[in-house]
Design a protein around this motif. Sequence first.
Motif, PDB file in Angstrom:
ATOM      1  N   ALA A  25       0.822  -1.207   0.000  1.00 54.20           N
ATOM      2  CA  ALA A  25       0.000   0.000   0.000  1.00 54.20           C
ATOM      3  C   ALA A  25       0.854   1.255   0.000  1.00 54.20           C
ATOM      4  CB  ALA A  25      -0.929  -0.020   1.207  1.00 54.20           C
ATOM      5  N   VAL A  28       4.494   0.722  -2.735  1.00 56.16           N
ATOM      6  CA  VAL A  28       4.320   0.364  -4.138  1.00 56.16           C
ATOM      7  C   VAL A  28       3.255   1.227  -4.805  1.00 56.16           C
ATOM      8  CG1 VAL A  28       3.624  -1.502  -5.679  1.00 56.16           C
ATOM      9  CG2 VAL A  28       5.120  -1.973  -3.757  1.00 56.16           C
ATOM     10  N   SER A  29       2.175   1.499  -4.089  1.00 60.35           N
ATOM     11  CA  SER A  29       1.074   2.201  -4.754  1.00 60.35           C
ATOM     12  C   SER A  29       1.036   3.664  -4.349  1.00 60.35           C
ATOM     13  CB  SER A  29      -0.245   1.540  -4.426  1.00 60.35           C
ATOM     14  OG  SER A  29      -0.698   2.006  -3.180  1.00 60.35           O
ATOM     15  N   ASN A  30       0.053   4.341  -4.902  1.00 63.65           N
ATOM     16  CA  ASN A  30      -0.086   5.767  -4.624  1.00 63.65           C
ATOM     17  C   ASN A  30      -0.944   6.017  -3.407  1.00 63.65           C
ATOM     18  OD1 ASN A  30      -2.456   4.851  -5.553  1.00 63.65           O
ATOM     19  ND2 ASN A  30      -2.656   6.290  -7.253  1.00 63.65           N
TER      20      ASN A  30
END
Lengths: 154, 278, 259
Positions: A25, A28-30
């Motif tokens: 979360a 890696v992600s925005n």
Amino acid sequence: MPCKSLEILVGLFVSLCIAALFFLALQVSNYSDLQDNGSYTVNAHFENVGGLKSKALVSMAGVPIGRVTEISFDSDNYDALVKIRIDARYNNLPSDTSASILTSGLLGDKYIGLTPGGLDEFLQEGDNIELTQSALVLERLISQFLFNSADDDK
Amino acid sequence: MLLFYNLIFLCYTMISIRNLTFSRGNRKIFDNISLDIMPHKITAIMGPSGTGKTTLLKLIAGQLRPDSGTLLVDQKNVHQLSRTELYKLRKKMGMLFQSGALLTDMSVYDNIAFPIREHTQLPESMIRTLVLMKLNAVGLRGARDLMPSELSGGMARRVAMARALALDPEMIMFDEPFTGQDPISLGVLVKLIKKLNQTLHLSSIVVSHNVVETASIADYIYLISEGKVAGQGTPEELNTTKSDWVQQFMQGKADGPVPFHYPAQDINSDLLSNNAKL
Amino acid sequence: MNFFQSIGHSSLKFLAKLGRSSLFFSAILTGFGYTLSRPGLLIKQLYNIGVLTFWLIAISGLFVGMVLGLQGVYTLSTFGAESSLGIMVAASLVRELGPVVSALLFAGRAGSALTAEIGLMKATEQLSAMEMMAIDPLKYIIAPRFFAGFISLPLLAALFSAIGILGGYLAGVELLNVDSGSYWSQMQGAIDFHDDIINGVIKSIIFAWLVSWIALFEGYDAVPTASGISRATTRTVVTSAFAILLFDFLLTALMFGAS
């Protein structure tokens, strides 16, 4: 009934996996971008948005300060209405700031670049960005170039 | 008057089976069978292999449904009970499976404590006392920490017996308790079944085809063959009965009404036939 | 005529099995409260199913990630786009490979073990014995295993993706000198929390439900003999693999097809 070491192992397993989920979360992600620590939305009308997509980056001086939230067709003006969400930290953008649709690299994604104006008033929630520059459409550029060179030949 | 007599009779029997039919596929395992099991007695159900003796136990326990007929246990029709009522009834039944069916991931001690822990809120100290008493009754108090895989066949059956007794049932069903046991274990099991029945006032059902051992402890015997009751009575009555089939079964003769040969054509014509593949 | 008869026969058999497995599943659901009231049983199964599959998933994740990193660099470098390596590794892991490969590995490791265990319990009459002790084996044996599987697989899939992304980093950045900053920043720019991470987690939750259900049902429905159990174990792995890939296609079409 189950012995202590079993519970410890299961506990370790579960916490490791949840740590992995957090890693996905946050790293890696925005997800961290989505955390709404306050933002305001302004509108911008573009004659042509080219390949701009919602969630595209909005940056000023190369620094991301917000994202495109919605792109729709404005049937009153026959142009594209783009809603831009800007982080509340940047609440002192001059009201005559201009927006242009740019491309990162030759083949990269489209994004909106903001250029500050000089007024003392600041952009507020729901304001319009008046000065906009549409996306460069390659075909149009080429035809323009050919047309101009044909003119020169005469 | 007849109705009244029937009522008394019903109250007196532990299990009463009336006109029970059960088939598996096209084969009729039980064909209109009727039998009664009396309380506080050892009733043996005997018959050749494959006559569905184990199936009968599963029918009594409500694990299988009959095609027709009634089966009353403790005056309750087993196959009309709701799930909760059936489970309540099963707490009064103990069953000893042929293989022992001990839970393989628990020690002997936990196997016996398991039903007590599940069904009661007793403190662990009291459970310990109960478990050790049950284990002592089958003579395996010293084996409490072993795992089921470390037990011999006879020991596993005795542990299973202790587990079947864990909830103090009113009746206990033994599925082939004597099969595949060495003479010593056999003697121990025979003695145990008799002793437990007497001391705990159990109603016992023993399903077996071991004639000698079963006859030595049974109060009443039903012989079942081809889905019907072929003979019934006390062991003495059966030994003196005139029926050839009963005599063949009880004496263990190789030939009789049940032929030695599987049905086949005449041996001479079979051997001389030209159908042989060369 | 025989041909049509055999088609009819096998479709009826399939329907009957589907019906039995649905009843089985609804019985598992009624065991949910019981499982919650017995955390000890659940913890034991979390160990058997989750912890024992941990190393398999972790190591496979690392290698899959490293392979993605290497292949990604070789392919992307022909376009001069090595800086997009992070996007490629993370997107393929989070959306597809994480949920799918970990579910396939899970079916092979934990699913087959569950089928064999339940089948053997059935063959040795342990399930019958429990019923005779008035203890519902669906609640005591099946339900804790189902919920342990249902919890474990999504966690393992997240672990697989996370370790895979680190593996891609190792191969791409440490070995082949892709820029570390662009690996992470491009990844963060392109991977969306809702569209990618959450959808991946939803996929793995559905796979967890499928694999646990199939494995336990095959064990419970197995013919209680040695060959019956071995056939059931094979069926678990084969059916799970089919179901995972079919549902992956359907879910991908639903989640990513629309946009």
